[in-house]
Design an enzyme around this catalytic site. Structure first.
Site, mmCIF file in Angstrom:
data_model
loop_
_atom_site.group_PDB
_atom_site.id
_atom_site.type_symbol
_atom_site.label_atom_id
_atom_site.label_comp_id
_atom_site.label_asym_id
_atom_site.label_seq_id
_atom_site.Cartn_x
_atom_site.Cartn_y
_atom_site.Cartn_z
ATOM 1 N N GLU A 1 32.191 33.385 47.849
ATOM 2 C CA GLU A 1 30.911 33.865 47.333
ATOM 3 C C GLU A 1 29.971 34.259 48.470
ATOM 4 O O GLU A 1 29.998 33.681 49.561
ATOM 5 C CB GLU A 1 30.237 32.780 46.494
ATOM 6 C CG GLU A 1 31.041 32.300 45.293
ATOM 7 C CD GLU A 1 31.138 33.343 44.191
ATOM 8 O OE1 GLU A 1 30.441 34.385 44.281
ATOM 9 O OE2 GLU A 1 31.915 33.132 43.251
ATOM 10 N N ARG B 1 35.776 44.528 38.761
ATOM 11 C CA ARG B 1 36.264 43.292 39.389
ATOM 12 C C ARG B 1 37.708 43.517 39.817
ATOM 13 O O ARG B 1 38.549 43.899 39.009
ATOM 14 C CB ARG B 1 36.169 42.132 38.394
ATOM 15 C CG ARG B 1 36.703 40.795 38.914
ATOM 16 C CD ARG B 1 35.873 40.287 40.073
ATOM 17 N NE ARG B 1 36.153 38.882 40.383
ATOM 18 C CZ ARG B 1 37.183 38.469 41.125
ATOM 19 N NH1 ARG B 1 38.066 39.330 41.593
ATOM 20 N NH2 ARG B 1 37.346 37.182 41.371
ATOM 21 N N ARG C 1 33.069 43.719 32.763
ATOM 22 C CA ARG C 1 33.442 44.395 34.001
ATOM 23 C C ARG C 1 34.830 44.996 33.832
ATOM 24 O O ARG C 1 35.701 44.407 33.180
ATOM 25 C CB ARG C 1 33.465 43.413 35.179
ATOM 26 C CG ARG C 1 32.144 42.763 35.479
ATOM 27 C CD ARG C 1 32.265 41.762 36.620
ATOM 28 N NE ARG C 1 33.170 40.676 36.291
ATOM 29 C CZ ARG C 1 33.356 39.591 37.054
ATOM 30 N NH1 ARG C 1 32.707 39.482 38.209
ATOM 31 N NH2 ARG C 1 34.187 38.639 36.678
#
Length: 278
Positions: free
Chosen positions: A89, A81, A131
């Site tokens: 999105e 990330r 992540r």
């Protein structure tokens, strides 16, 4: 700003070369009775000085896949990330796409898919989803996180304690916004009055309003705009903000995500870049 300078200068480059001069500010670590750890440039009772490394390191990886505008999958299967940024999105089975999301993903694919990149970490290496959290650099030194902002493809989203490059990001966003690049010209991302908040306002948003009072509680401090609207700041993050009283009676812009409980709306703000005095 001393906090930002500290966190933006904690480490150096993986090739063994100094990335930038480290500020001489002393940093102190405090752990309270519940085990919560905070950092400050001020010595308080029980605070311990932090020994800072004078270099940061960048780690070479190959990108297997670009998942969306701010998330990658490495050849080793780990997901990354991008720190300090948020892109709209993309459409999936779980959510509808947002304006600008597909464009950001396509831009990132063209630059990173199948290529080698350098990852530069901050104080937190992983998030709650496991992540990796990183700044991504091309071999020529180009900072991908920063380029997304410069091109109007991403919003600044600073999450303490990961504050490296925050000043650069804020300046780049200001210039992109002034030039109405990318997302900054789309109707979806124009600022609205706080009175326009509804339960349908999903995703990243911008609102303007005038805070009337400050209310401090055990975990959060609140800027109260009305009986129905407020913003909340984690008390651990207050040191990054000016005195909250200085916002009272002044028009401010708030950037982030809206949450709702009953008939009340709130936005959590983690960094001053999301609370702008107009």
């Amino acid at each position: 700003m001393q906090h930002i300078k500290f966190f933006s200068c904690v480490l150096a480059i993986s090739l063994g070369l100094p990335f930038q001069t480290v500020f001489s500010t002393e940093i102190f670590r405090v752990e309270d009775a519940s085990g919560r750890v905070t950092y400050s440039d001020k010595a308080t009772d029980g605070a311990k000085p932090v020994q800072l490394p004078d270099r940061v390191y960048r780690h070479l990886h190959r990108v297997k896949k670009v998942y969306d505008g701010d998330t990658l999958v490495l050849e080793n299967g780990k997901r990354v990330r991008l720190l300090g940024v948020n892109t709209p999105e993309i459409e999936s089975r779980h959510r509808a796409g947002e304006p600008g999301g597909k464009l950001a993903k396509t831009w990132l694919q063209k630059r990173l898919q199948g290529r080698k990149v350098y990852l530069e970490y901050d104080l937190e290496k992983q998030d709650k989803y496991r992540r990796l959290l990183a700044h991504v650099f091309l071999p020529d030194g180009k900072h991908i996180n920063l380029e997304l902002i410069k091109n109007g493809l991403a919003f600044v989203s600073i999450m303490p304690p990961n504050l490296r490059h925050a000043d650069q990001f804020e300046l780049a966003q200001k210039l992109a916004e002034q030039s109405k690049l990318g997302i900054w010209r789309l109707p979806r991302y124009q600022a609205q009055a706080l009175t326009a908040i509804t339960s349908d306002n999903r995703g990243w948003r911008r609102y303007t309003g005038v805070p009337q009072s400050v209310q401090q509680k055990k975990r959060f401090t609140y800027l109260i705009f009305s009986n129905q609207t407020n913003i909340r700041i984690d008390n651990d993050h207050l040191g990054h903000f000016p005195d909250l009283e200085s916002y009272l009676g002044k028009t401010v812009e708030i950037r982030g995500w809206v949450s709702r409980r009953s008939d009340k709306f709130s936005m959590q703000i983690r960094h001053p870049s999301a609370l702008i005095r107009l």
